[in-house]
Scaffold this motif. Structure first.
Motif, PDB file in Angstrom:
ATOM      1  N   LEU A 145     -12.727   7.775  20.049  1.00  0.00           N
ATOM      2  CA  LEU A 145     -11.317   7.732  20.436  1.00  0.00           C
ATOM      3  C   LEU A 145     -10.912   6.335  20.906  1.00  0.00           C
ATOM      4  N   ALA A 146     -11.762   5.706  21.717  1.00  0.00           N
ATOM      5  CA  ALA A 146     -11.474   4.341  22.176  1.00  0.00           C
ATOM      6  C   ALA A 146     -11.441   3.373  20.992  1.00  0.00           C
ATOM      7  N   ALA A 147     -12.398   3.532  20.079  1.00  0.00           N
ATOM      8  CA  ALA A 147     -12.445   2.655  18.904  1.00  0.00           C
ATOM      9  C   ALA A 147     -11.196   2.826  18.041  1.00  0.00           C
ATOM     10  N   LEU A 148     -10.760   4.058  17.843  1.00  0.00           N
ATOM     11  CA  LEU A 148      -9.541   4.290  17.065  1.00  0.00           C
ATOM     12  C   LEU A 148      -8.333   3.641  17.728  1.00  0.00           C
ATOM     13  N   GLY A 149      -8.278   3.701  19.057  1.00  0.00           N
ATOM     14  CA  GLY A 149      -7.181   3.090  19.799  1.00  0.00           C
ATOM     15  C   GLY A 149      -7.172   1.573  19.729  1.00  0.00           C
ATOM     16  N   MET A 150      -8.340   0.983  19.568  1.00  0.00           N
ATOM     17  CA  MET A 150      -8.426  -0.479  19.494  1.00  0.00           C
ATOM     18  C   MET A 150      -8.406  -1.006  18.063  1.00  0.00           C
ATOM     19  N   CYS A 151      -8.892  -0.223  17.111  1.00  0.00           N
ATOM     20  CA  CYS A 151      -9.167  -0.764  15.776  1.00  0.00           C
ATOM     21  C   CYS A 151      -8.406  -0.123  14.630  1.00  0.00           C
ATOM     22  N   VAL A 152      -7.739   0.987  14.868  1.00  0.00           N
ATOM     23  CA  VAL A 152      -7.038   1.653  13.772  1.00  0.00           C
ATOM     24  C   VAL A 152      -5.564   1.824  14.101  1.00  0.00           C
ATOM     25  N   VAL A 153      -5.259   2.531  15.164  1.00  0.00           N
ATOM     26  CA  VAL A 153      -3.869   2.868  15.486  1.00  0.00           C
ATOM     27  C   VAL A 153      -2.959   1.641  15.547  1.00  0.00           C
ATOM     28  N   PRO A 154      -3.364   0.545  16.206  1.00  0.00           N
ATOM     29  CA  PRO A 154      -2.452  -0.607  16.269  1.00  0.00           C
ATOM     30  C   PRO A 154      -2.189  -1.267  14.911  1.00  0.00           C
ATOM     31  N   PHE A 155      -3.012  -0.950  13.916  1.00  0.00           N
ATOM     32  CA  PHE A 155      -2.919  -1.618  12.625  1.00  0.00           C
ATOM     33  C   PHE A 155      -2.242  -0.767  11.548  1.00  0.00           C
ATOM     34  N   LEU A 156      -1.958   0.484  11.838  1.00  0.00           N
ATOM     35  CA  LEU A 156      -1.464   1.409  10.813  1.00  0.00           C
ATOM     36  C   LEU A 156      -0.150   0.965  10.167  1.00  0.00           C
ATOM     37  N   ILE A 157       0.812   0.569  10.963  1.00  0.00           N
ATOM     38  CA  ILE A 157       2.112   0.181  10.397  1.00  0.00           C
ATOM     39  C   ILE A 157       1.963  -1.084   9.548  1.00  0.00           C
ATOM     40  N   GLY A 158       1.310  -2.086  10.078  1.00  0.00           N
ATOM     41  CA  GLY A 158       1.117  -3.328   9.325  1.00  0.00           C
ATOM     42  C   GLY A 158       0.318  -3.111   8.055  1.00  0.00           C
ATOM     43  N   GLY A 160       0.121  -0.320   6.423  1.00  0.00           N
ATOM     44  CA  GLY A 160       0.993   0.426   5.513  1.00  0.00           C
ATOM     45  C   GLY A 160       1.922  -0.506   4.748  1.00  0.00           C
ATOM     46  N   ILE A 161       2.467  -1.478   5.440  1.00  0.00           N
ATOM     47  CA  ILE A 161       3.328  -2.474   4.787  1.00  0.00           C
ATOM     48  C   ILE A 161       2.517  -3.274   3.763  1.00  0.00           C
ATOM     49  N   LYS A 162       1.306  -3.697   4.146  1.00  0.00           N
ATOM     50  CA  LYS A 162       0.455  -4.451   3.214  1.00  0.00           C
ATOM     51  C   LYS A 162       0.112  -3.614   1.988  1.00  0.00           C
ATOM     52  N   ILE A 163      -0.119  -2.327   2.164  1.00  0.00           N
ATOM     53  CA  ILE A 163      -0.433  -1.450   1.036  1.00  0.00           C
ATOM     54  C   ILE A 163       0.735  -1.407   0.054  1.00  0.00           C
ATOM     55  N   VAL A 164       1.936  -1.215   0.562  1.00  0.00           N
ATOM     56  CA  VAL A 164       3.112  -1.147  -0.314  1.00  0.00           C
ATOM     57  C   VAL A 164       3.329  -2.486  -1.023  1.00  0.00           C
ATOM     58  N   LEU A 165       3.230  -3.589  -0.286  1.00  0.00           N
ATOM     59  CA  LEU A 165       3.400  -4.907  -0.900  1.00  0.00           C
ATOM     60  C   LEU A 165       2.309  -5.196  -1.926  1.00  0.00           C
ATOM     61  N   ALA A 166       1.085  -4.789  -1.641  1.00  0.00           N
ATOM     62  CA  ALA A 166      -0.016  -4.987  -2.582  1.00  0.00           C
ATOM     63  C   ALA A 166       0.206  -4.162  -3.845  1.00  0.00           C
ATOM     64  N   ALA A 167       0.695  -2.937  -3.708  1.00  0.00           N
ATOM     65  CA  ALA A 167       0.958  -2.091  -4.880  1.00  0.00           C
ATOM     66  C   ALA A 167       2.014  -2.733  -5.776  1.00  0.00           C
ATOM     67  N   PHE A 168       3.078  -3.244  -5.187  1.00  0.00           N
ATOM     68  CA  PHE A 168       4.111  -3.909  -5.974  1.00  0.00           C
ATOM     69  C   PHE A 168       3.599  -5.215  -6.580  1.00  0.00           C
ATOM     70  N   THR A 169       2.754  -5.924  -5.853  1.00  0.00           N
ATOM     71  CA  THR A 169       2.165  -7.158  -6.381  1.00  0.00           C
ATOM     72  C   THR A 169       1.301  -6.868  -7.599  1.00  0.00           C
ATOM     73  N   VAL A 170       0.457  -5.852  -7.496  1.00  0.00           N
ATOM     74  CA  VAL A 170      -0.403  -5.480  -8.628  1.00  0.00           C
ATOM     75  C   VAL A 170       0.444  -5.079  -9.832  1.00  0.00           C
ATOM     76  N   LYS A 171       1.482  -4.304  -9.595  1.00  0.00           N
ATOM     77  CA  LYS A 171       2.352  -3.884 -10.703  1.00  0.00           C
ATOM     78  C   LYS A 171       3.013  -5.099 -11.359  1.00  0.00           C
ATOM     79  N   ALA A 172       3.528  -6.008 -10.554  1.00  0.00           N
ATOM     80  CA  ALA A 172       4.208  -7.186 -11.095  1.00  0.00           C
ATOM     81  C   ALA A 172       3.248  -8.093 -11.860  1.00  0.00           C
ATOM     82  N   VAL A 173       2.097  -8.344 -11.303  1.00  0.00           N
ATOM     83  CA  VAL A 173       1.127  -9.219 -11.963  1.00  0.00           C
ATOM     84  C   VAL A 173       0.629  -8.571 -13.241  1.00  0.00           C
ATOM     85  N   THR A 174       0.344  -7.280 -13.198  1.00  0.00           N
ATOM     86  CA  THR A 174      -0.139  -6.572 -14.391  1.00  0.00           C
ATOM     87  C   THR A 174       0.906  -6.633 -15.498  1.00  0.00           C
TER      88      THR A 174
END
Length: 178
Positions: A145-158, A160-174
């Motif tokens: 629980l402590a590890a999730l609070g330090m290493c996962v939860v604070p990073f979820l939104i960012g 998520g944004i990187k995932i969406v941008l990466a998906a669009f980048t892959v589509k555009a480059v392909t």
């Protein structure tokens, strides 16, 4: 996925993604409550998996991890060395390899659509979280629980944004390359 024409081309593209990951790792923001910084390396990891496929994506990230392990300052904040791999963020760095592989594997098997790329990249990110957080728990001797609070939860939104941008980048480059 970009079509790999020959071995020389494949190795060149792998080297390029190794370098891109090293550069994007330097765009990082340390957080006061965790040794895990926010950085853009995960964006490069997801794009590598999406464009290079499972094998070459994993190869590019394996080379990145190996270069850092031998001391080249390719990790966040210009760090390197086996101590970083064995330290609290080492599991995430090794998780980059699984994230690229799983992302590439799933993108090759799912429909060619943004939603499926987002799904594949989310699974890849999850594999990085699993490996990284498991290692963090062992290395830092903290509960899950402590590890999730330090290493996962604070990073979820960012992430998520990187995932969406990466998906669009892959589509555009392909689309551009084919």
């Amino acid at each position: 996925m970009v079509k790999i024409r020959n071995r020389t081309y494949a190795l060149s593209i792998c080297a390029m993604f190794t370098a891109v990951t090293a550069v994007l790792s330097q765009i990082s923001v340390p957080l006061p409550f965790t040794p895990v910084p926010i950085n853009l390396a995960t964006f490069a990891v997801l794009v590598a998996g999406g464009l290079l496929g499972p094998v070459y994506g994993a190869v590019s990230l394996t080379v990145y991890a190996a270069l850092g392990a031998v001391g080249l300052p390719v990790f966040a904040q210009f760090s390197g060395g086996v101590g970083i791999i064995l330290g609290p963020t080492g599991g995430y760095i090794l998780g980059y390899i699984s994230a690229a592989w799983l992302t590439g594997f799933l993108i090759n098997r799912l429909p060619k659509a943004i939603w499926s790329s987002v799904l594949a990249m989310s699974a890849g990110m999850l594999s990085c979280y699993l490996l990284g957080t498991a290692w963090f728990v062992v290395q830092q001797k903290v509960d899950l629980l402590a590890a999730l609070g330090m290493c996962v939860v604070p990073f979820l939104i960012g992430d998520g944004i990187k995932i969406v941008l990466a998906a669009f980048t892959v589509k555009a480059v392909t689309r551009f390359v084919h």
